[in-house]
Design a protein around this motif. Sequence first.
Motif, PDB file in Angstrom:
ATOM      1  N   ARG B  38       0.844  -1.207   0.000  1.00 25.99           N
ATOM      2  CA  ARG B  38       0.000   0.000   0.000  1.00 25.99           C
ATOM      3  C   ARG B  38       0.874   1.250   0.000  1.00 25.99           C
ATOM      4  N   ASP B  41      -1.365   7.356   2.491  1.00 31.61           N
ATOM      5  CA  ASP B  41      -1.869   8.709   2.264  1.00 31.61           C
ATOM      6  C   ASP B  41      -1.007   9.697   3.061  1.00 31.61           C
ATOM      7  N   PHE B 147      -5.673   5.868  -0.433  1.00 31.38           N
ATOM      8  CA  PHE B 147      -4.641   6.871  -0.693  1.00 31.38           C
ATOM      9  C   PHE B 147      -5.264   8.266  -0.621  1.00 31.38           C
TER      10      PHE B 147
END
Lengths: 198, 295
Positions: B38, B41, B147
């Motif tokens: 991943r 963010d 994100f």
Amino acid sequence: MKYAIAALALACAGVASVAAQEAATQPQTDQEWMAWMPDEAEIAMPALAFEETGGDRSNYDKYYIFHRPDTDFQTALGDLRTCDESARGLRRGNYFPDSSQTATNMMQYGPIGGAVGGLIAGAMMDAIFGSGEMRAKRRVNMRRCMFYLGYSRFGLQKDLWTAFNFEGGIEEPERQRLLAQQARVASGPRPQGEELGL
Amino acid sequence: MMKRVEASAAALGLVALLSAFTSASALAQDVEPIRIDRIADRSEVTLDSGKAYLLVEGTGMMVSTFFKLPSDEMRVDWARQREEALAEAREDHVRAMARYERDLAYFEARNSAQRRPELPVEPTEENFAWPELESRQTMTLGPQNRFANDDVSLWLYEVPAGEYIFYGLGMPEFMDCACMGSVRFEVPVGQVTAVRIEPTALDPRANPIAEFPDGTDGTDRVVRSGLLIEGPSELAFDPRIANWVRPAQFAPVPSLPNWYGGTINRVLPIDGVFAYDGLQMVDRREQPTSSAGGQ
């Protein structure tokens, strides 16, 4: 004494061989039932006529039949099976339009739910999630798949529907007999009422 | 900091459950699941031009599942594993036949009312089932780990470069699969390959509509749900990664197996890529690529 036993054994063998011959024309395994192609004339056309009520209309999300004009019985049965098997997780994919890769995959993987070592994910899901959810799922799958194959959907009174339809959790021979009846309807005269769409 | 995620964990968990009900040979199925990372963010994001990235633009807390097409090498090894398992099953069958013959002799000698022993099925190349390798190469994104989640939901993951197929909306336990028509696309290194996915309301003729009419029945709402997949909108060009984002180039995929017994569906037709004719997909790309090119 032993002659009586021998005579009895021969008589039994005679009966057994006739029974075996009759049995040989009927599908035996699930795989054979899934490939069974009966004569249309052998399959009873279900009763479809009814006086529509408001109560009937409110149940058309559950009780309906499929029909497509200019479709023969064998094609209709094939299409019903395509959708029924896709819903049950019994169809191989076709990742490439020219099917070359699919042919290779089949050799590598064998059949789905094969005679040895196979397990159908859908069957497992039945066990895990229970019958209510599976009934709902089957309705979704059959409505979508048959629609995209070009079949129209018509509502049917519940009692008439129950005579030749199922919602899941039945043995293969019974399933195939009911699909054959549904194929007679799908390839027969246009049913009464309005088309319901997807 | 990147968070390592074992993709296909849910699928593997289900497989483990299924394995408990199949023969011992099923435990020999051994393949590396996809590893995906991943991209968190954060205000600053650094991407690697030697890596491949997938960006999914979606709505709310959407869950989407893809699988990666295996390499020829993986297919060869998977076939080898099947052959080994088949050989083992054949050895087991020899022993089962010996037991059967003993039991049959006992049954016939006693002429008892008990059930005749069942002839064991001989495993053959044709009847020996084996799971599809593709089912071990799935990855599920969402609903969490976004994100971005302001005007749009974005999921951004580093993934192994290669060719991917959109499997469906949902996770293995609750899947609406694109089994009656999907798309495949390359995710090459050095860019963020972006797709936009959205479940779509349909009218009774399966045409997309903005929303269901008031009073639409619950079952109808579920049935009349389509899968939209297309290139990204401008909302996917997040300033942190905008220069990297490239729309996925789609090719049609006629059908997928319903691995999880979920609902079956299909993606909406895509202009310039394909149209439907019954359950067939008609390739509408200007220059269709060879199907063998994926390997």
